[in-house]
Design an enzyme around this catalytic site. Structure first.
Site, mmCIF file in Angstrom:
data_model
loop_
_atom_site.group_PDB
_atom_site.id
_atom_site.type_symbol
_atom_site.label_atom_id
_atom_site.label_comp_id
_atom_site.label_asym_id
_atom_site.label_seq_id
_atom_site.Cartn_x
_atom_site.Cartn_y
_atom_site.Cartn_z
ATOM 1 N N HIS A 58 0.835 -1.210 0.000
ATOM 2 C CA HIS A 58 0.000 0.000 0.000
ATOM 3 C C HIS A 58 0.871 1.262 0.000
ATOM 4 C CE1 HIS A 58 -3.666 2.343 1.089
ATOM 5 N NE2 HIS A 58 -2.775 3.128 1.690
ATOM 6 N N GLU A 59 1.804 1.313 0.938
ATOM 7 C CA GLU A 59 2.630 2.509 1.055
ATOM 8 C C GLU A 59 3.593 2.647 -0.119
ATOM 9 O OE1 GLU A 59 1.941 4.773 3.093
ATOM 10 O OE2 GLU A 59 0.539 3.611 4.320
ATOM 11 N N HIS B 273 1.854 4.520 -2.820
ATOM 12 C CA HIS B 273 1.930 5.984 -2.612
ATOM 13 C C HIS B 273 3.310 6.509 -3.003
ATOM 14 C CE1 HIS B 273 -1.943 6.244 -0.767
ATOM 15 N NE2 HIS B 273 -1.622 5.631 0.353
#
Length: 444
Positions: free
Chosen positions: A31-32, A35
């Site tokens: 997820h990170e 980003h």
């Protein structure tokens, strides 16, 4: 007091926590990283990429100036972009010169901020599709028409005259594959321990005797179910319920439904040994066609045919398509369940929090690597979906602010953002407390 009696309990707890940390770390890292990498592609500089919170255990700065770190509390992670006042990318720390504002999240164009924020959930969905597709490719697909492969690991009484390569044509006169049939084949078969199978063997039609099509062999165990709590394992064969011998999965289902939650004593065959367990079926809300749910009593196991069918390989392109279809079905079912919970049509026990997810992680890891990896994919899909909810502090909340900016042609005021963030944080913490109570007190 004998302290040794607590060793197995501590070992199981440690295994559960380890499985939970591994699953969560993989999902958070993906997820990170979404980003981070999309932000980098969009010209936004990341100062810190952290897996976990709290005291830093390990850190390393790369050539781009990003600090990669692992922190002591593995319950999440964050990417802190240049100039951010905090890890949530809310507000500015005021330390960035005007010339560098384009490299910050606040100073980047709207499209770059939208892409960067949306990338986290999208990467979670991509991970889910990749895992589902990989599982589909590994498992393969039963050849058409269904062809006998080999007898599963069952008690010695389960014998068959079927041979590898036999193509199924009919069972007790009922066609094996009938596209016009409304009822399931399993519901049409007579409840007899031995059935006649019409098969094609070496170009000729042959009648071979075999056991009931779907015996009481355990193919899967639902985490946190009655069966899971009773330590029923994949591969067990249930031979009796309250002393009544059974041989068909449909018999087991009928006895479980008839009990309406009353305790049942199950006799199991496991690796040549006979075991007895007692459990109480639990009311379960199961999805039905059309987005509805039906409450039925279940013990939490899945059945399977008495044989392994011959399979064929599935190509990567088709597997990705099937993986995306699996993701879509999972997301739509989850949203439907959430809607039915909000209006009170199904129990909130269907909602799991950190405790429930940790217990499920341990249970799926105990079932083997394939089950655990599939669970990571399912949990990744759930995390991606949750992060898209329009709640401030979540990615969906940021996207909601960006939608306002696109329509109003101006950013929301910093005070308004702070108020909404406080409301969002309160909602998230309240939901977390509710799910913890749900897992530990209301729906243990």
């Amino acid at each position: 007091m004998d302290l040794m009696q607590f060793v197995p309990m501590f070992g199981n707890f440690a295994f559960m926590i380890a499985a939970f940390v591994v699953a969560l770390s993989v999902i958070v890292a993906i997820h990170e990283y979404g980003h981070y990498i999309v932000g980098r592609w969009c010209g936004i500089h990341a100062e810190v990429f952290s897996l976990g919170f709290g005291p830093v255990l390990f850190s390393r700065k790369d050539k781009r100036g990003t600090e990669w770190q692992i922190a002591a509390l593995p319950l999440g992670g964050f990417v802190k972009f240049l100039g951010d006042a905090n890890a949530a990318s809310v507000g500015s720390d005021g330390s960035v010169a005007e010339v560098d504002m384009r490299r910050t999240m606040l100073g980047a164009p709207l499209w770059a901020r939208v892409a960067t924020v949306a990338a986290g959930p999208i990467f979670n969905f991509v991970l889910a599709i990749a895992i589902f597709a990989g599982s589909i490719m590994y498992q393969g697909r039963a050849v058409t028409p269904v062809t006998f492969g080999e007898l599963r690991d069952l008690p010695p009484s389960y014998t068959t005259e079927l041979q590898p390569g036999d193509v199924f044509l009919a069972i007790e006169g009922f066609p094996f594959d009938d596209p016009d049939r409304e009822d399931m084949l399993i519901d049409l078969l007579p409840l007899e321990e031995r059935l006649e199978y019409l098969v094609e063997r070496d170009g000729a039609e042959v009648i071979a005797e075999g056991p009931f099509l779907m015996p009481t062999a355990v193919a899967s165990v639902v985490p946190r179910s009655a069966a899971d709590d009773a330590n029923i394992r994949v591969g067990d064969v249930i031979t009796a319920v309250d002393g009544q011998g059974i041989f068909a999965f449909t018999q087991l289902q009928e006895l479980v439904l008839a009990a309406e939650g009353a305790p049942l004593e199950l006799t199991l065959w496991r690796d040549g040994r006979e075991l007895t367990v007692t459990l109480e079926p639990r009311a379960t809300d199961e999805p039905r066609p059309g987005g509805t749910f039906e409450r039925v009593y279940r013990i939490g196991i899945g059945g399977q045919f008495f044989f392994d069918a011959q399979t064929e390989a599935i190509g990567p392109v088709e597997a990705v398509g099937l993986g995306a279809e699996s993701l879509w079905n999972l997301l739509t079912t989850s949203l439907s369940a959430l809607q039915h919970m909000i209006v009170g049509q199904i129990s909130t026990c269907n909602l799991s929090g950190p405790v429930g997810i940790a217990e499920t992680s341990g249970s799926m890891a105990e079932q083997g690597a394939r089950s655990f990896i599939w669970f990571i994919g399912a949990l990744s899909a759930a995390v991606g979906l949750m992060n898209l909810f329009p709640i401030p502090v979540l990615d969906g909340g940021h996207l909601m602010f960006y939608a306002y900016e696109a329509v109003a042609r101006r950013k929301p005021s910093e005070k308004a953002v702070q108020v909404f963030m406080f409301v969002g944080l309160t909602l998230i913490l309240s939901l977390m407390m509710f799910t913890i109570l749900n897992d530990t007190l209301f729906c243990p």
